[in-house]
Design a protein around this motif. Sequence first.
Motif, PDB file in Angstrom:
ATOM      1  N   LEU A 267       0.827  -1.204   0.000  1.00  0.00           N
ATOM      2  CA  LEU A 267       0.000   0.000   0.000  1.00  0.00           C
ATOM      3  C   LEU A 267       0.863   1.256   0.000  1.00  0.00           C
ATOM      4  O   LEU A 267       1.712   1.453   0.867  1.00  0.00           O
ATOM      5  CB  LEU A 267      -0.909  -0.005   1.229  1.00  0.00           C
ATOM      6  N   GLN A 268       0.633   2.100  -1.005  1.00  0.00           N
ATOM      7  CA  GLN A 268       1.367   3.356  -1.124  1.00  0.00           C
ATOM      8  C   GLN A 268       0.434   4.518  -0.793  1.00  0.00           C
ATOM      9  O   GLN A 268      -0.521   4.782  -1.527  1.00  0.00           O
ATOM     10  CB  GLN A 268       1.932   3.536  -2.541  1.00  0.00           C
ATOM     11  N   LEU A 269       0.717   5.199   0.295  1.00  0.00           N
ATOM     12  CA  LEU A 269      -0.072   6.364   0.651  1.00  0.00           C
ATOM     13  C   LEU A 269       0.375   7.561  -0.174  1.00  0.00           C
ATOM     14  O   LEU A 269       1.562   7.882  -0.220  1.00  0.00           O
ATOM     15  CB  LEU A 269       0.091   6.681   2.136  1.00  0.00           C
ATOM     16  N   VAL A 270      -0.584   8.197  -0.809  1.00  0.00           N
ATOM     17  CA  VAL A 270      -0.301   9.357  -1.646  1.00  0.00           C
ATOM     18  C   VAL A 270      -0.928  10.582  -0.995  1.00  0.00           C
ATOM     19  O   VAL A 270      -2.122  10.607  -0.694  1.00  0.00           O
ATOM     20  CB  VAL A 270      -0.848   9.162  -3.074  1.00  0.00           C
ATOM     21  N   GLU A 271      -0.078  11.573  -0.766  1.00  0.00           N
ATOM     22  CA  GLU A 271      -0.525  12.838  -0.181  1.00  0.00           C
ATOM     23  C   GLU A 271      -0.043  13.988  -1.049  1.00  0.00           C
ATOM     24  O   GLU A 271       0.760  13.795  -1.963  1.00  0.00           O
ATOM     25  CB  GLU A 271       0.026  12.978   1.248  1.00  0.00           C
ATOM     26  N   ASP A 272      -0.521  15.194  -0.748  1.00  0.00           N
ATOM     27  CA  ASP A 272      -0.082  16.356  -1.520  1.00  0.00           C
ATOM     28  C   ASP A 272       1.414  16.591  -1.361  1.00  0.00           C
ATOM     29  O   ASP A 272       2.099  16.970  -2.314  1.00  0.00           O
ATOM     30  CB  ASP A 272      -0.859  17.604  -1.091  1.00  0.00           C
ATOM     31  N   ASP A 273       1.926  16.360  -0.166  1.00  0.00           N
ATOM     32  CA  ASP A 273       3.352  16.527   0.091  1.00  0.00           C
ATOM     33  C   ASP A 273       3.999  15.149   0.158  1.00  0.00           C
ATOM     34  O   ASP A 273       3.896  14.449   1.150  1.00  0.00           O
ATOM     35  CB  ASP A 273       3.563  17.269   1.414  1.00  0.00           C
ATOM     36  N   MET A 274       4.682  14.777  -0.921  1.00  0.00           N
ATOM     37  CA  MET A 274       5.321  13.459  -0.972  1.00  0.00           C
ATOM     38  C   MET A 274       6.798  13.529  -0.576  1.00  0.00           C
ATOM     39  O   MET A 274       7.546  12.575  -0.773  1.00  0.00           O
ATOM     40  CB  MET A 274       5.180  12.869  -2.378  1.00  0.00           C
ATOM     41  N   ASN A 275       7.200  14.649   0.009  1.00  0.00           N
ATOM     42  CA  ASN A 275       8.590  14.804   0.434  1.00  0.00           C
ATOM     43  C   ASN A 275       8.810  14.411   1.885  1.00  0.00           C
ATOM     44  O   ASN A 275       9.904  14.592   2.419  1.00  0.00           O
ATOM     45  CB  ASN A 275       9.041  16.258   0.223  1.00  0.00           C
ATOM     46  N   ARG A 276       7.790  13.898   2.512  1.00  0.00           N
ATOM     47  CA  ARG A 276       7.922  13.441   3.897  1.00  0.00           C
ATOM     48  C   ARG A 276       7.284  12.070   4.035  1.00  0.00           C
ATOM     49  O   ARG A 276       6.446  11.666   3.217  1.00  0.00           O
ATOM     50  CB  ARG A 276       7.244  14.429   4.853  1.00  0.00           C
ATOM     51  N   LEU A 277       7.679  11.342   5.054  1.00  0.00           N
ATOM     52  CA  LEU A 277       7.082  10.041   5.325  1.00  0.00           C
ATOM     53  C   LEU A 277       5.682  10.258   5.900  1.00  0.00           C
ATOM     54  O   LEU A 277       5.531  10.986   6.892  1.00  0.00           O
ATOM     55  CB  LEU A 277       7.933   9.250   6.311  1.00  0.00           C
ATOM     56  N   PRO A 278       4.653   9.626   5.337  1.00  0.00           N
ATOM     57  CA  PRO A 278       3.267   9.855   5.800  1.00  0.00           C
ATOM     58  C   PRO A 278       2.928   9.002   7.025  1.00  0.00           C
ATOM     59  O   PRO A 278       2.049   8.139   6.995  1.00  0.00           O
ATOM     60  CB  PRO A 278       2.444   9.439   4.577  1.00  0.00           C
ATOM     61  N   ARG A 279       3.612   9.253   8.110  1.00  0.00           N
ATOM     62  CA  ARG A 279       3.514   8.356   9.269  1.00  0.00           C
ATOM     63  C   ARG A 279       2.129   8.353   9.911  1.00  0.00           C
ATOM     64  O   ARG A 279       1.638   7.294  10.337  1.00  0.00           O
ATOM     65  CB  ARG A 279       4.605   8.704  10.282  1.00  0.00           C
ATOM     66  N   GLU A 280       1.482   9.500   9.988  1.00  0.00           N
ATOM     67  CA  GLU A 280       0.131   9.521  10.542  1.00  0.00           C
ATOM     68  C   GLU A 280      -0.820   8.748   9.623  1.00  0.00           C
ATOM     69  O   GLU A 280      -1.703   8.018  10.095  1.00  0.00           O
ATOM     70  CB  GLU A 280      -0.350  10.964  10.715  1.00  0.00           C
ATOM     71  N   GLY A 281      -0.636   8.872   8.317  1.00  0.00           N
ATOM     72  CA  GLY A 281      -1.455   8.111   7.376  1.00  0.00           C
ATOM     73  C   GLY A 281      -1.242   6.618   7.519  1.00  0.00           C
ATOM     74  O   GLY A 281      -2.195   5.831   7.420  1.00  0.00           O
ATOM     75  N   TRP A 282      -0.006   6.188   7.733  1.00  0.00           N
ATOM     76  CA  TRP A 282       0.261   4.761   7.936  1.00  0.00           C
ATOM     77  C   TRP A 282      -0.447   4.249   9.191  1.00  0.00           C
ATOM     78  O   TRP A 282      -0.938   3.122   9.213  1.00  0.00           O
ATOM     79  CB  TRP A 282       1.760   4.524   8.044  1.00  0.00           C
ATOM     80  N   ARG A 283      -0.508   5.095  10.216  1.00  0.00           N
ATOM     81  CA  ARG A 283      -1.224   4.698  11.438  1.00  0.00           C
ATOM     82  C   ARG A 283      -2.718   4.559  11.156  1.00  0.00           C
ATOM     83  O   ARG A 283      -3.354   3.583  11.589  1.00  0.00           O
ATOM     84  CB  ARG A 283      -0.984   5.739  12.543  1.00  0.00           C
ATOM     85  N   ARG A 284      -3.288   5.514  10.444  1.00  0.00           N
ATOM     86  CA  ARG A 284      -4.712   5.444  10.104  1.00  0.00           C
ATOM     87  C   ARG A 284      -5.000   4.222   9.245  1.00  0.00           C
ATOM     88  O   ARG A 284      -6.014   3.526   9.438  1.00  0.00           O
ATOM     89  CB  ARG A 284      -5.139   6.713   9.356  1.00  0.00           C
ATOM     90  N   LEU A 285      -4.122   3.952   8.306  1.00  0.00           N
ATOM     91  CA  LEU A 285      -4.317   2.806   7.419  1.00  0.00           C
ATOM     92  C   LEU A 285      -4.248   1.502   8.208  1.00  0.00           C
ATOM     93  O   LEU A 285      -5.063   0.591   7.989  1.00  0.00           O
ATOM     94  CB  LEU A 285      -3.258   2.832   6.318  1.00  0.00           C
TER      95      LEU A 285
END
Length: 290
Positions: A267-285
């Motif tokens: 699973l690849q989380l895509v956000e507007d800012d892809m220059n940082r690790l989406p750690r909160e998104g990984w937690r939600r996922l």
Amino acid sequence: MNVATASLKESVGRYGVWSGGFRSEDPAGAAEHAEAAAELERLGYGALWLGGNTAARHAAPLIGATERIVVGTSIQSIWEHKASEAAAGFAELEVSHPGRFVLGLGVSHAPLAEGYRRPYSTMVGYLDELDRAGMRSGHRVLAALGPKMLDLARDRAAGAIPYLVTPEHTAQARERLGGGPLLAPEFKVVLDADPSRARATARAYLAMYLKLPNYTKNLLSLGFTDADVSGGGSDRLIDAVFAWGDEATVRARIDAFHDAGADHVALQLVEDDMNRLPREGWRRLAALLA
């Protein structure tokens, strides 16, 4: 199914994370990368797939910072890494951390790879070299899209890690591979329930992939049209290759890959800012997959 492939399937589990954010070799980010990898392991993900043209040296510090999560390249370009070096990198990690590293290989794309020609034959030759170097097929997977490469993933590797695909492709790939090999498609997720905003985020990210002929050719083979793969992608295409919406909708879209025959979904989380690790998104996922 051989023992190595069966062990790999068990180790990676049903869900993993695909991220290009771990590719950086800037020492300033090393501590955060190690901390994030350890958190992904605690969250229950079975594998961490290193996006882009990565190698064993990118995986090593993440494996060292964790205890069980499998780390794989997705993908290592056969044009930019010699088979002898790939085999040596694998062997070193296999000695220190057995079963923790998977070599994901791919032929990349003509616009990106200097000297790109006869990709299938070149991959066959590359696998021959890995065999001669003593690297067993059960520890490598191929970024296979079309029938010939899927056959190679079945016969000369532990399975396939297709990128930018749909459940329909997964069903076709499973039929081609048979029940034994690992089938671990990548799937993009936007954690946003607003249709306009989610599609805008997805379309901005997808645009670069629609310039690469291997992907567009595969999408056209799945029934999409030239109109679908132009202009950043039609809504129809966006909605097929991304999950977005509320939690139930996102979970259902991911489940569709398993229903189609996937063993594991990266699973690849895509956000507007892809220059940082989406750690909160990984937690939600992780919470919605629990």
